[in-house]
Every structure is written in C-alpha cells, then in structure tokens.
Design an enzyme around this catalytic site. Structure first.
Site, PDB file in Angstrom:
ATOM      1  N   ARG A 102      29.370  17.957 -29.737  1.00 61.50           N
ATOM      2  CA  ARG A 102      28.314  17.619 -30.687  1.00 61.50           C
ATOM      3  C   ARG A 102      27.501  18.858 -31.058  1.00 61.50           C
ATOM      4  NH1 ARG A 102      27.399  13.594 -33.598  1.00 61.50           N
ATOM      5  NH2 ARG A 102      28.928  12.399 -32.431  1.00 61.50           N
TER       6      ARG A 102
ATOM      7  N   SER B 213      35.414  15.559 -39.277  1.00 59.74           N
ATOM      8  CA  SER B 213      34.852  16.800 -38.762  1.00 59.74           C
ATOM      9  C   SER B 213      35.221  17.001 -37.292  1.00 59.74           C
ATOM     10  CB  SER B 213      33.335  16.788 -38.940  1.00 59.74           C
ATOM     11  OG  SER B 213      32.781  17.994 -38.482  1.00 59.74           O
TER      12      SER B 213
ATOM     13  N   HIS C  93      29.655  20.799 -33.431  1.00 59.73           N
ATOM     14  CA  HIS C  93      29.647  20.085 -34.713  1.00 59.73           C
ATOM     15  C   HIS C  93      28.363  20.351 -35.481  1.00 59.73           C
ATOM     16  CE1 HIS C  93      28.726  16.336 -37.047  1.00 59.73           C
ATOM     17  NE2 HIS C  93      29.950  16.585 -37.496  1.00 59.73           N
TER      18      HIS C  93
END
Length: 196
Positions: A35, A12, A38
């Site tokens: 992050r 990912s 994500h």
C-alpha cells in the site's frame, strides 16, 4: 462491511506485483509495503521500510478494537479513509524550543493517553516529541519527510524500541503514512485475531 475495491486500484496492484515480488513479506508487512508503494509509485520502499510482523499483528488487533488514531497533520487525516482521527495541530502553538507540531503531539497525548496508534507523515519534530512522552503506543507509523531531521527522527524511533513502521531514507510524507495505516484498516481480522 467489506471494502469495495475500484478496478483501477485492482489493476494498479496487479502491475505492482508484476514488477515486484512481495511474497517474501509476512501478510501484514506485505499489506503495508504494497500500500505504501502504491501510494507513492515508488518500488524502493520495499527495501527502505522497516517493520516487524509481530508488532503489526498486535497493532492490527488494537486498531480493529477501536484504539485511537492520532495524526500529526490534517493531510494524514485526509488520507485515512475509514477511521476518525485526532489531530491537534490547529490548537497548537509554537514557543521557545517547541514547534507547533511538537506541541500538537503533546495536546493529542493529553487527549488520548496511552495505547493509541500514532501516524506521523510530515513533521520530524512531531515524531521527536512523541519519543519524549510515555505514550505506550500500540504502533508508531513514523514516516516524516524532509532533508532536515526526517531520517534522524526515524532512526531515533527505531532505537527507542517502540513498535513502529519507519523507513531509513529521507522520503516519506502524508500519503505514505496514511497508506501504512490504511493497510492495517483494510486488512480484516483473522479468526484467531478475533478471539483475542
């Protein structure tokens, strides 16, 4: 103890970096931006987030030294996977001019005092209440979501001068707020930080 990263997460992040060049960000800022992106699969956070590497560095040291982490709701707490958190929402009550979320922030401050990291991903009124306290936070991750008060509360956070991670738009939420904190948790201290 090193964190074991699952192959799906590795892939990912590889795909994220193939679609967006995050190399312009300083190390901790890059960790937070990646992050958060994500967690939401939303590349727009790269231009929507507002953060400062120096503030993140100080908060990073405080976090790894054991500073308390306060969250506004249990959903944020559930997303923070490697740290105990303080959430007083179950004990809070609403009243005239005071939401339950705001009261929970007051209760949490009474418990932890100054120097905590505050992670607010749901309630703009929680962030607004925090700004009225003399909390001297190590960091405020202020990413509440919503069409009423969210963007305004984040603007007030930026104007306060407190060390913060916020974003300009109405978007946010528990998952992205937890992701921002996790980015700091998952990033080990550098040798120079360990000496502080």
């Amino acid at each position: 103890m090193n964190r074991v990263v699952h192959p799906i997460e590795q892939e990912s992040f590889r795909r994220l970096r193939a679609r967006l060049d995050t190399s312009r960000f300083a190390p901790l800022s890059r960790a937070v931006v990646e992050r958060v992106i994500h967690s939401a699969a939303d590349l727009e956070y790269a231009s929507d987030l507002v953060l400062d590497e120096g503030e993140l560095a100080k908060a990073h040291v405080a976090l790894h030294a054991g500073a308390p982490v306060v969250v506004d709701v249990e959903m944020v707490a559930a997303g923070i996977t490697r740290r105990e958190t303080v959430c007083r929402l179950r004990d809070a009550r609403s009243g005239p001019g005071l939401t339950r979320s705001a009261h929970a922030i007051r209760l949490a401050y009474e418990e932890v005092g100054p120097g905590a990291l505050w992670v607010i991903g749901c309630a703009p009124t929680a962030l607004e209440e925090l700004l009225t306290l003399d909390a001297s936070p190590a960091l405020v991750i202020g990413l509440p979501v919503g069409f009423v008060g969210a963007a305004e509360s984040k603007a007030a956070l930026r104007e306060s001068g407190l060390p913060a991670v916020s974003n300009v738009s109405e978007k946010g939420g528990s998952a992205v707020a937890a992701a921002a904190l996790n980015a700091l948790l998952y990033t080990p201290l550098s040798p120079s930080e360990e000496k502080k």
